[in-house]
Design a protein around this motif. Structure first.
Motif, PDB file in Angstrom:
ATOM      1  N   SER A 139       0.846  -1.200   0.000  1.00  0.00           N
ATOM      2  CA  SER A 139       0.000   0.000   0.000  1.00  0.00           C
ATOM      3  C   SER A 139       0.872   1.236   0.000  1.00  0.00           C
ATOM      4  N   ALA A 188       0.530   3.547   1.776  1.00  0.00           N
ATOM      5  CA  ALA A 188       0.562   4.072   3.143  1.00  0.00           C
ATOM      6  C   ALA A 188       1.735   3.543   3.965  1.00  0.00           C
ATOM      7  N   ASN A 189       2.609   2.720   3.363  1.00  0.00           N
ATOM      8  CA  ASN A 189       3.613   2.013   4.162  1.00  0.00           C
ATOM      9  C   ASN A 189       5.011   2.644   4.201  1.00  0.00           C
ATOM     10  N   VAL A 201       6.341   0.001  -0.630  1.00  0.00           N
ATOM     11  CA  VAL A 201       5.354   0.607  -1.533  1.00  0.00           C
ATOM     12  C   VAL A 201       5.783   0.349  -2.972  1.00  0.00           C
ATOM     13  N   GLU A 251       1.294  11.470  -3.919  1.00  0.00           N
ATOM     14  CA  GLU A 251       0.245  10.590  -3.383  1.00  0.00           C
ATOM     15  C   GLU A 251       0.800   9.696  -2.274  1.00  0.00           C
ATOM     16  N   GLN A 266      -0.374   9.597   1.512  1.00  0.00           N
ATOM     17  CA  GLN A 266      -0.928   8.363   2.079  1.00  0.00           C
ATOM     18  C   GLN A 266      -0.136   7.899   3.304  1.00  0.00           C
ATOM     19  N   SER A 267       1.194   8.030   3.216  1.00  0.00           N
ATOM     20  CA  SER A 267       2.054   7.563   4.310  1.00  0.00           C
ATOM     21  C   SER A 267       2.283   8.646   5.366  1.00  0.00           C
ATOM     22  N   ALA A 268       1.784   9.854   5.115  1.00  0.00           N
ATOM     23  CA  ALA A 268       1.971  10.981   6.042  1.00  0.00           C
ATOM     24  C   ALA A 268       3.447  11.209   6.346  1.00  0.00           C
ATOM     25  N   SER A 317      -7.460   8.981   0.539  1.00  0.00           N
ATOM     26  CA  SER A 317      -6.116   8.701   1.038  1.00  0.00           C
ATOM     27  C   SER A 317      -5.897   7.213   1.257  1.00  0.00           C
ATOM     28  N   GLY A 318      -6.972   6.439   1.243  1.00  0.00           N
ATOM     29  CA  GLY A 318      -6.822   4.992   1.408  1.00  0.00           C
ATOM     30  C   GLY A 318      -6.771   4.256   0.084  1.00  0.00           C
ATOM     31  N   ASP A 330      -5.374   2.646  -3.201  1.00  0.00           N
ATOM     32  CA  ASP A 330      -4.194   2.158  -3.903  1.00  0.00           C
ATOM     33  C   ASP A 330      -4.567   1.844  -5.345  1.00  0.00           C
TER      34      ASP A 330
END
Lengths: 337, 337
Positions: free
Chosen positions: A157, A159-160, A217, A232, A236-238, B35-36, B38
């Motif tokens: 993801s 977000a990782n 990611v 992005e 997503q990962s802040a 934001s979630g 993928d």
């Protein structure tokens, strides 16, 4: 009746539709006889978790150096599945065709779709064909959806990304967008620029085998280019991601066209490149492995996940400054995919 | 910038795309924060066998009595999954929008998609939005793909019809096609004809629970109508099917428009009706059960699988004759779905 052109009746669901499917589309795409076709394909899945994605393709021109709308439609969807770490398995094909479209071009396109599917190791298992009156669409639009399976491993993801991770790009950036743009505008270049359109799942397999959980990611920088995709990931990962402009691989011909047209390759679409965020300890070995793959031979580390700040991307410029990188604003290259 | 219209930049993949997704499309369709998102949705599947289907929707007009292109796109794909006996679970949404399209209409359409998905018990989990320049598409085209699971039971197929089986239709035929046609042509009718656009998976569940293996074939007679679909079943199962013209349920208003326009309701599209081929011993009980369901209250036995001949459909006409039924030739109602 002109046998060389697609007619409204080819989208009727009746005799002409059946004939187009059985004579041209199905033999090319799947080989399953029309008489075996039900309303949905029945497929085996040996996994409790799947990936599912879709994209529509409206690229103009439909044929360009390095590919066409058909190969693009298959590779794009295969890549979206590969980017979450799934093994791409099945693809659908939804065609919207303008009345009067050339049957020969349609044949070339679906043949390319099958070739791309074979290369990527996926099967085109279900489809649909609609025809709209002349002037109501632009030649052909293709939608593909895809299903992949998670045989082993966790889904990846955006977000990782974690502090200290390295960012790798798998090769030169902007090739697809500039190849399509040059073909559309009829630019006559000393060196023809080829789209990088390709299926990345083979490369991803090798990367996952090598880096395992160190691979945080994966993302393919298509519309909006590397800049938008990196942004992005940062959101997503802040995290903040810093990029090094001097490290960005750009083909000299692409760079030349970009500077003539006032385009930044960082915002130009790619269709056979990926961005990887990877734990620092694994980065160099992964880079070497990627460079051994035909689709990764120009891989480079282009940045890292830095301290402080949420959802920011900063570029160390070639002349020593720092600038903020934002998502693509407006639309510099419509209908690039 | 006109906030009421869709711009090319909304398909760029950049800032405007993200804003359109986060402000309008994603809240309506899935509720999952942008934001979630993928490249592909990751989904659980508790079945070793799935169904996969796709359809593109190019209906004109995009709003019609009884539905719009959005509800149609969800219901059509749900129905294709239900017709092979799968439980519909997940749907994708690929939008191709013409520059200058109304944002308000887009909102109404995606809201309808979500409502249809909720009613059918499926989730819209992945999507894509492209924008093409004005004049390169006709307002909006939608592709949906769908995934269903086989929790119990065998997949149904058009190849399973057997000698003596009864053919049931779940209600009046031709409603969708005539509703769209009337809306397109601005026909002013004493009684407005509504499209039958609906998800059939609830009805199918009850039918499968009641009839089990006695239920041989399910098919929804969309483009090409009942005639074309029955012919497909006859060809797939290598049987002859006889239909009884007097038994065909046709709404009087639909019959009226058909006779004025010279259309045969047997060839007009349905979007909320199914054809079932069922073992003779189970037919009457199944018919009664179907009539208790809101979407099956006008169900009728309209024919049977007869002796002799492969891939033929014969109609006993109301005046006592017999005529051969063939697939739709040409295209009587373009862009009906």
């Amino acid at each position: 009746m002109n046998d060389d052109l697609i007619l409204l009746g080819h989208g009727s669901g009746g005799v002409l539709s059946h004939k187009l499917l059985s004579d041209l589309i199905i033999p090319a795409l799947s080989g399953t006889p029309l008489s075996g076709q039900d309303d949905a394909a029945v497929l085996n899945i040996d996994a409790g978790r799947i990936a599912f994605t879709t994209d529509s393709y409206v690229v103009d021109p439909i044929f360009f150096p390095g590919g066409n709308i058909g190969s693009l439609a298959v590779n794009g969807t295969v890549n979206d599945l590969a980017m979450v770490g799934a093994t791409p398995l099945y693809v659908s094909c939804g065609l919207i065709i303008e009345e009067g479209f050339s049957r020969k071009e349609l044949s070339a396109i679906v043949t390319s779709m099958r070739q791309a599917a074979d290369l990527a190791g996926v099967r085109i298992v279900t489809g649909d064909t609609k025809v709209v009156p002349r002037g109501k669409a632009d030649r052909i639009f293709i939608n593909t959806a895809g299903i992949g399976a998670f045989v082993t491993g966790q889904p990846l993801s955006g977000a990782n990304a974690k502090l200290g991770d390295k960012v790798i790009v798998s090769g030169t950036i902007g090739d697809h967008g500039i190849a399509v743009m040059a073909a559309r505008e009829g630019l006559s270049l000393a060196t023809e620029i080829q789209s990088d359109c390709a299926a990345l799942n083979g490369l991803v397999n090798e990367m996952l085998a090598m880096a395992g959980d160190s691979l945080r990611v994966l993302r393919d920088p298509t519309r909006g280019g590397v800049a938008t995709t990196i942004k992005e990931i940062a959101v997503q990962s802040a995290v903040t991601i810093t990029l090094d402009e001097a490290a960005l691989p750009v083909d000299p011909a692409v760079r030349g066209v970009c500077s003539i047209l006032g385009l930044d390759p960082l915002y130009v679409a790619n269709e056979g490149k990926l961005l990887a965020v990877v734990a620092p300890a694994a980065a160099e070995a992964l880079l070497e492995r990627m460079r051994q793959h035909p689709l990764g031979k120009n891989s480079a580390i282009i940045g890292e996940v830095a301290t402080a700040g949420v959802g920011k991307v900063q570029m160390k410029t070639a002349v020593g400054g720092v600038r903020s990188v934002e998502m693509l604003a407006g639309e510099q290259l419509p209908r690039i995919c």
